[in-house]
Design a protein around this motif. Structure first.
Motif, mmCIF file in Angstrom:
data_model
loop_
_atom_site.group_PDB
_atom_site.id
_atom_site.type_symbol
_atom_site.label_atom_id
_atom_site.label_comp_id
_atom_site.label_asym_id
_atom_site.label_seq_id
_atom_site.Cartn_x
_atom_site.Cartn_y
_atom_site.Cartn_z
ATOM 1 N N ALA A 93 -4.903 16.462 -10.735
ATOM 2 C CA ALA A 93 -5.218 15.456 -9.727
ATOM 3 C C ALA A 93 -4.830 15.999 -8.364
ATOM 4 C CB ALA A 93 -4.459 14.162 -10.023
ATOM 5 N N GLU A 130 -2.186 19.977 -5.761
ATOM 6 C CA GLU A 130 -2.701 19.747 -7.112
ATOM 7 C C GLU A 130 -1.537 19.643 -8.087
ATOM 8 O OE1 GLU A 130 -5.902 21.925 -10.146
ATOM 9 O OE2 GLU A 130 -5.226 22.929 -8.320
ATOM 10 N N ARG A 143 -2.449 15.813 -14.341
ATOM 11 C CA ARG A 143 -2.965 14.445 -14.340
ATOM 12 C C ARG A 143 -1.919 13.431 -14.796
ATOM 13 N NH1 ARG A 143 -6.798 12.238 -11.467
ATOM 14 N NH2 ARG A 143 -7.062 10.109 -12.176
ATOM 15 N N ALA A 156 0.242 12.202 -12.027
ATOM 16 C CA ALA A 156 -0.473 11.292 -11.133
ATOM 17 C C ALA A 156 -0.524 9.885 -11.729
ATOM 18 C CB ALA A 156 -1.882 11.810 -10.875
ATOM 19 N N ASN A 191 -10.502 18.526 -16.525
ATOM 20 C CA ASN A 191 -10.638 17.172 -15.998
ATOM 21 C C ASN A 191 -11.592 16.312 -16.823
ATOM 22 O OD1 ASN A 191 -9.847 19.016 -13.557
ATOM 23 N ND2 ASN A 191 -9.203 16.961 -13.007
ATOM 24 N N ARG A 202 -9.127 14.451 -1.603
ATOM 25 C CA ARG A 202 -9.459 13.118 -2.099
ATOM 26 C C ARG A 202 -10.497 12.516 -1.150
ATOM 27 N NH1 ARG A 202 -4.024 10.014 -3.901
ATOM 28 N NH2 ARG A 202 -3.413 10.282 -1.724
ATOM 29 N N TYR A 259 -12.142 13.051 -6.235
ATOM 30 C CA TYR A 259 -11.391 14.165 -5.677
ATOM 31 C C TYR A 259 -12.102 15.464 -6.021
ATOM 32 C CZ TYR A 259 -9.609 14.163 -10.493
ATOM 33 O OH TYR A 259 -9.505 14.156 -11.865
#
Length: 487
Positions: A48, A55, A58, A61, A266, A377, A392
């Motif tokens: 993320a 960075e 995930r 985040a 992702n 983002r 993003y």
């Protein structure tokens, strides 16, 4: 302010550390505490973009969301993104610093530990509590020397550890006792409680085992956590190939197929599709034929040229061409966008051997990989009906060509993103999270052939599942033994 730090470690990979840490973050935030997540070292292809333009993994985040704070690069100072069986892109405090193999990384760990401790110290000065997630197991003998991910970090900052074990795997008591036996005396002493995760059935049937393990180890069992059917917390890296348990079969089905590439990244992009009641999402592994579909999505990739070669070796190029001939729709996201063009160039060997590859050729453009990684983002609107979209960008490629004159997205910063083919069958975008917002999800499903998409608010669903997780912990977790280590 100096934060209290508590670390969550697991007896195995996928013991539920990320999920437990997410719920624990929300539980503490509910108390009015300023809480931050932290993972010293993460190895994952789901990432993320942070508020400071870097960075992180995930899972951190999502944990930041559970804490009610913006994700920051200090929350995951070391991120390894595998791009081969033996090597990874190394990201330090949110910035890619190059590629590194396993042997070289082992030698680099003392340097990485300095970044880890710097990031932890900065968070400790801002928050009341830091919830730290370990990686894998602390009992991996071959990884203990120079460890920065588990007990090496816990020893360095002198924090307590909660040990989580997954009863679904079987042998939960052996996992707990065996892990503790393989720790050093000082490491074992800092384990302040045990958690048994994903239990199905009547907890009374487990009570004799709980009492035995407490007597055998001298450690309290803080909770026996029930299995939550249908729980959706965005995955750190593992890829679920089926709908969540407890979900109903889709009605008025739109079939969406995603070829699972060896370095798929992702894949949380597809979670809103997995949860949509009118979508049948099929993730197809190499060696399997692509089934008939309304929509095929080429996902992000950490090694685009290598994954394109794998796609061709699987026979999927011909299957996608046939899909297009019969009027099917095709989306390429990030690495998938790059594959759709005519050429892929990697002159510096950033993702493997330097060179070029022929793309699939369905969009008039080409991509050249460059050392600068785009980490942004963004908000904007799809050119399909002007539906609002947010997401993003995480990519190293620069794409050029005539196809980009008909963009898929117009961004609020004035840029355009991606492309839509002249015949309207192919859409390409660099945006991860393109399905997350209700408007963009509905517009893309309608474009793909679903006449009347039901509304689905993915951010609201994600929030509801975090709340459900925290409710479960509040009911089944005894925090009394942890009181001295919490604010």
């Amino acid at each position: 302010m100096t934060a209290k730090t508590i670390m969550i470690q697991g007896t195995t990979s996928d013991a539920g550390k990320s999920t437990f840490a997410t719920g624990f973050c929300r539980l503490l935030a509910r108390r009015g505490l300023r809480v931050a997540p932290f993972k010293p070292q993460n190895m994952a292809l789901n990432s993320a973009v942070t508020v400071d333009g870097g960075e992180i993994g995930r899972s951190q985040a999502v944990q930041a969301l559970a804490c009610g704070v913006e994700p920051h690069t200090d929350m995951n100072p070391v991120l390894l993104k595998p791009n081969s069986n033996t090597g990874s892109q190394l990201i330090i405090q949110g910035r890619a610093v190059g590629n590194i193999d396993a042997v070289s990384y082992h030698a680099y760990k003392p340097v990485a530990m300095q970044s880890v401790l710097q990031s932890h110290a900065r968070l400790a000065a801002q928050y009341q509590c830091i919830v730290v997630e370990g990686a894998g197991s602390p009992a991996e003998i071959n990884l203990r020397e120079g460890d920065i991910a588990n007990m090496g970090f816990a020893e360095a900052v002198d924090c307590p550890v909660v040990l989580v074990a997954d009863i679904e795997r079987g042998g939960v008591f052996a996992h707990l006792v065996g892990t503790l036996e393989l720790l050093s005396d000082s490491e074992r002493a800092r384990v302040v409680g045990l958690v048994i995760n994903r239990f199905r059935g009547d907890p009374a049937l487990l009570q004799s085992g709980v009492e035995w393990v407490e007597q055998r180890t001298g450690k309290p069992v803080l909770g026996v956590l029930p299995y939550l059917n249908g729980l959706h917390i965005e995955a750190e890296d593992s890829l679920a190939l089926n709908r969540p348990q407890g979900e109903h079969a889709p009605q008025q089905t739109l079939r969406v197929v995603v070829p699972v590439l060896p370095r798929i990244s992702n894949h949380t992009d597809f979670d809103p599709l997995r949860l949509h009641p009118q979508v049948e999402l099929l993730l197809v592994k190499p060696g399997q034929p692509l089934p008939a579909a309304d929509l095929i999505i080429l996902p992000g990739s950490k090694s685009v040229r290598a994954d394109l070669a794998s796609l061709r070796a699987a026979g999927w190029e011909a299957a996608i061409a046939r899909h297009l001939r019969y009027g099917g729709k095709l989306i390429g996201i990030c690495g998938g966008l790059q594959m759709l063009g005519q050429q892929l160039h990697d002159p510096l060997g950033l993702e493997g051997e330097a060179g070029s590859s022929a793309g699939l050729g369905w969009l008039e453009m080409e991509t050249t990989l460059a050392t600068h990684k785009q980490l942004t983002r963004v908000n904007g609107h799809l050119t399909l009906g002007a539906a609002a979209v947010s997401g993003y960008e995480i990519h190293m490629g620069v794409s050029t060509g005539a196809a980009l004159a008909q963009p898929a997205v117009r961004l609020e910063d004035g840029r355009c993103d991606g492309a839509i083919s002249a015949d309207g069958q192919i859409l390409a975008t660099y945006l991860h999270g393109v399905f997350d917002q209700p408007e963009s999800l509905a517009a893309l499903l309608q474009w793909a052939g679903l006449a009347a998409p039901q509304p689905l608010d993915y951010p609201a669903i994600r929030e509801a599942h975090i709340e459900r997780l925290a409710d479960m912990l509040q009911q089944h977790l005894d925090l009394t033994p942890l009181a001295r280590w919490l604010p």
